[in-house]
Design a protein around this motif. Sequence first.
Motif, short mmCIF file in Angstrom:
data_model
loop_
_atom_site.label_atom_id
_atom_site.label_comp_id
_atom_site.label_asym_id
_atom_site.label_seq_id
_atom_site.Cartn_x
_atom_site.Cartn_y
_atom_site.Cartn_z
N ASP A 10 19.39 55.24 20.83
CA ASP A 10 18.07 54.83 21.36
C ASP A 10 17.38 55.92 22.20
N THR A 11 17.63 57.17 21.86
CA THR A 11 17.01 58.28 22.59
C THR A 11 15.76 58.75 21.84
N ILE A 12 14.74 59.15 22.61
CA ILE A 12 13.50 59.67 22.02
C ILE A 12 13.35 61.14 22.44
N ILE A 13 13.17 62.01 21.47
CA ILE A 13 12.96 63.44 21.76
C ILE A 13 11.69 63.87 21.04
N ARG A 14 10.76 64.43 21.81
CA ARG A 14 9.48 64.83 21.23
C ARG A 14 9.08 66.20 21.77
N ARG A 15 8.70 67.10 20.86
CA ARG A 15 8.23 68.45 21.23
C ARG A 15 9.21 69.16 22.17
N ALA A 16 10.43 69.33 21.66
CA ALA A 16 11.49 69.92 22.49
C ALA A 16 12.37 70.85 21.65
N ILE A 17 13.11 71.70 22.36
CA ILE A 17 14.16 72.52 21.75
C ILE A 17 15.47 72.12 22.43
N ILE A 18 16.44 71.65 21.65
CA ILE A 18 17.74 71.25 22.19
C ILE A 18 18.76 72.30 21.75
N ASP A 19 19.28 73.08 22.69
CA ASP A 19 20.21 74.15 22.35
C ASP A 19 21.57 73.56 21.95
N LYS A 20 22.46 74.44 21.48
CA LYS A 20 23.73 74.00 20.90
C LYS A 20 24.63 73.26 21.90
N ASN A 21 25.41 72.36 21.35
CA ASN A 21 26.47 71.63 22.08
C ASN A 21 25.95 70.77 23.22
N ALA A 22 24.64 70.48 23.23
CA ALA A 22 24.10 69.62 24.29
C ALA A 22 24.64 68.21 24.13
N ARG A 23 24.87 67.55 25.26
CA ARG A 23 25.34 66.16 25.28
C ARG A 23 24.23 65.32 25.89
N ILE A 24 23.54 64.59 25.05
CA ILE A 24 22.40 63.80 25.52
C ILE A 24 22.77 62.33 25.42
N GLY A 25 22.62 61.63 26.53
CA GLY A 25 23.14 60.26 26.65
C GLY A 25 22.32 59.22 25.91
N HIS A 26 22.61 57.97 26.24
CA HIS A 26 21.98 56.80 25.64
C HIS A 26 20.63 56.53 26.33
N ASP A 27 19.61 56.16 25.54
CA ASP A 27 18.31 55.74 26.08
C ASP A 27 17.64 56.83 26.93
N VAL A 28 17.79 58.07 26.49
CA VAL A 28 17.13 59.20 27.18
C VAL A 28 15.75 59.41 26.56
N LYS A 29 14.78 59.82 27.37
CA LYS A 29 13.44 60.14 26.84
C LYS A 29 13.09 61.57 27.24
N ILE A 30 13.11 62.46 26.24
CA ILE A 30 12.70 63.87 26.47
C ILE A 30 11.33 64.01 25.84
N ILE A 31 10.29 63.69 26.63
CA ILE A 31 8.93 63.59 26.08
C ILE A 31 7.89 64.32 26.92
N ASN A 32 8.35 64.99 28.00
CA ASN A 32 7.44 65.67 28.93
C ASN A 32 6.29 64.73 29.31
N LYS A 33 6.65 63.58 29.87
CA LYS A 33 5.67 62.50 30.11
C LYS A 33 4.53 62.92 31.04
N ASP A 34 4.77 63.90 31.94
CA ASP A 34 3.71 64.33 32.87
C ASP A 34 2.96 65.55 32.35
N ASN A 35 3.26 65.96 31.09
CA ASN A 35 2.60 67.12 30.47
C ASN A 35 2.69 68.38 31.34
N VAL A 36 3.88 68.61 31.90
CA VAL A 36 4.13 69.81 32.71
C VAL A 36 4.16 71.02 31.77
N GLN A 37 3.55 72.13 32.17
CA GLN A 37 3.53 73.31 31.31
C GLN A 37 4.69 74.26 31.57
#
Length: 429
Positions: free
Chosen positions: A372-399
């Motif tokens: 149930d994780t959402i990833i949008r407009r991102a680069i995930i490097d090798k061997n990353a461990r991303i948990g349950h229900d994570v949102k990588i969406i840059n919600k505040d549009n930080v540059q």
Amino acid sequence: MKKVLSIILGGGAGTRLYPLTKLRAKPAVPVAGKYRLIDIPVSNCINSEIFKIYVLTQFNSASLNRHIARTYNFTGFNEGFVEVLAAQQTPENPNWFQGTADAVRQYLWLMEEWDVDEYLILSGDHLYRMDYRQFIQRHRETGADITLSVIPIDERRASDFGLMKIDNSGRIIDFSEKPKGEALIKMRVDTSVLGLTKEQAQEQPYIASMGIYVFKKEVLFKLLRESTERTDFGKEIIPDASKDYKVQAYLFDDYWEDIGTIEAFYHANLALTQQPQPPFSFYDEEAPIYTRARYLPPTKLLDCQITESIIGEGCILKNCRIQHSVLGVRSRIESGCVIEESLLMGADFYQPSVERQCSLVKGEIPVGIGTDTIIRRAIIDKNARIGHDVKIINKDNVQEADRENQGFYIRSGIVVVLKNAVIPDGTII
């Protein structure tokens, strides 16, 4: 091409590509799901029948060494090799490489041993396919001391490049670094001299260097030994040489992209998924791009919806939605995930099922993307461990942001999750 030796410049610390270069040299950065940046120039050399190849680097070269040693083994029946030369301290020169020209200068003693006529100097962070035989043939035909490969540029992008001016024979007579306004207008040239049609020449009246050079052997040695304070080919050595030597331009009118920044790297990778015709294709049988053979099993898809994406070998995807993304080898995505416009580099190893189950029982996070994780407009490097229900969406549009202690950076609005990072359950970025 037996009389040509190729030198690939691996670049410095790779600050523009950081944090992808935090634990690896720039040429070792993964690209297109299964390759590394170094595979592009090395494959171009092999396809052009150039088999003597040195790669110069000085930062984090362990993974680059490993990749090259496992990938490029020529038979003992020719003189072919691909070898990494790392910066080293000597009594004559106790310093690190100070620039592109200085890197070559410090290894002149080694280059001298080879019976070659020309040195082909390449960059390790460009995406393109080129037959160097035509380039070197043109260099020989014109009797040039140095030939630069150039691309035609339109007015809109011209100010982003170092530009050159040529005469009617294609000889370079002037250089200007990222000119604007009046200085830009002065750098207009008739690109039809180099082979463009009249219409193309009107649309693209500027030429920019690709950072690809061919030198006559004696000219390279003379220039590097005479001017020891000059450390860069493009900014110092070649502009100064154009006064006394014959410096020619060779037009390359095809896809070429400098992917030395996070933004350019991200867009170049996602562009590979385009239909019907991506700007660069890895599907050319005449000129393949080589990489390490990993002998991975096929990818397994369990009830997934995938559109406009590239999926590497050995992935396991369960009940997820992938849209306009590139997934690297051994990517693991659990059910309920949504991946959009992202680049996932995958993993270096498989975690056994028992170990994954134990991790979950202990409350630890296994390698891959949790449920149930959402990833949008991102680069995930090798061997990353991303948990349950994570949102990588840059919600505040930080540059721009540096959050190394939390396992990620933001560059040009793109979230970059570090290699080996752990992102806890429920995190929102």
